[in-house]
Design a protein around this motif. Structure first.
Motif, short mmCIF file in Angstrom:
data_model
loop_
_atom_site.label_atom_id
_atom_site.label_comp_id
_atom_site.label_asym_id
_atom_site.label_seq_id
_atom_site.Cartn_x
_atom_site.Cartn_y
_atom_site.Cartn_z
N ALA A 1 -4.75 6.72 1.14
CA ALA A 1 -5.56 5.99 2.13
C ALA A 1 -6.83 5.44 1.48
N ALA A 2 -7.42 6.21 0.58
CA ALA A 2 -8.63 5.76 -0.12
C ALA A 2 -8.32 4.56 -1.02
N VAL A 3 -7.24 4.67 -1.78
CA VAL A 3 -6.85 3.57 -2.66
C VAL A 3 -6.53 2.32 -1.84
N HIS A 4 -5.83 2.49 -0.73
CA HIS A 4 -5.53 1.37 0.15
C HIS A 4 -6.81 0.67 0.57
N HIS B 1 0.83 -1.21 0.00
CA HIS B 1 0.00 0.00 0.00
C HIS B 1 0.87 1.26 0.00
N ALA B 2 1.96 1.22 0.72
CA ALA B 2 2.89 2.37 0.74
C ALA B 2 3.49 2.58 -0.65
N GLY C 1 -0.66 5.46 2.51
CA GLY C 1 -0.80 4.03 2.21
C GLY C 1 -0.70 3.15 3.44
N VAL C 2 0.06 3.59 4.41
CA VAL C 2 0.23 2.82 5.65
C VAL C 2 -0.88 3.13 6.66
N TYR D 1 -15.75 6.47 2.33
CA TYR D 1 -15.71 7.82 2.91
C TYR D 1 -14.39 8.57 2.69
N TYR D 2 -13.27 7.90 2.50
CA TYR D 2 -12.04 8.65 2.23
C TYR D 2 -12.19 9.51 0.97
#
Length: 184
Positions: free
Chosen positions: A87-90, A6-7, A36-37, A57-58
């Protein structure tokens, strides 16, 4: 997927800036890695993929943040937009991996990530068989590769550290449930 994967994907979100705004690319890369983390910090809360994972929601914050960053590009606006987008993509991409169980290769969970707007879990797709699978680390390596060549020393050091952590995690992943059982 691993937090390192994710990072790495978060770093990739900064790649367009290496061309259109190279001075903002490093801050975007680091914010993308952090974003990502971030959702995986819910591991500490005991409800993984529910507490800080918001596949719906992100985006409510991401879209306006991206608009603000496009209209008024600066280190702060670009960092916030990249962090939220990462964060949304993660949160969305966890659907493409395994479930939340300790031994995801056994495929015993129907819970990949919680969709808060519908108050239900989304089932895993298993495109990545489990976090720490060899193909998971391959995605980490591929997505972090630009961090080794397109960015300066700070991003390179972060990239190398995450690649090392991802490699170690991949090597020990299948042993972790057994170790956890012994310790607890």
């Amino acid at each position: 997927m691993m937090a390192t994967t994710h990072a790495a994907v978060g770093l990739c979100l900064a790649l367009p800036l290496t061309v259109v705004a190279p001075d903002l690319a490093p801050v975007a890369a680091l914010a993308g890695v952090a974003g990502g983390v971030f959702p995986d910090l819910d591991l500490l809360a005991g409800v993984h993929r529910r507490t800080l994972h918001f596949p719906d929601y992100y985006w409510v914050g991401t879209v306006p943040a991206l608009v603000v960053a496009a209209v008024a590009p600066g280190p702060e606006t670009v960092a916030v937009a990249t962090f939220l987008c990462s964060a949304a993509v993660h949160s969305v991409s966890d659907v493409f991996g395994a479930g939340t169980e300790a031994r995801p290769w056994e495929r015993t969970s129907a819970e990949a990530v919680y969709l808060h707007s519908r108050s239900q879990w989304i089932a895993p797709r298993y495109w990545i068989r489990y976090d720490g699978a060899p193909e998971d680390y391959l995605v980490t390596v591929l997505c972090f590769s630009p961090g080794l060549v397109l960015f300066g020393p700070t991003v390179r050091r972060v990239t190398v550290a995450f690649l090392a952590v991802g490699a170690l995690y991949t090597l020990v992943r299948k042993h972790l449930p057994r170790v956890e059982e012994r310790l607890l």
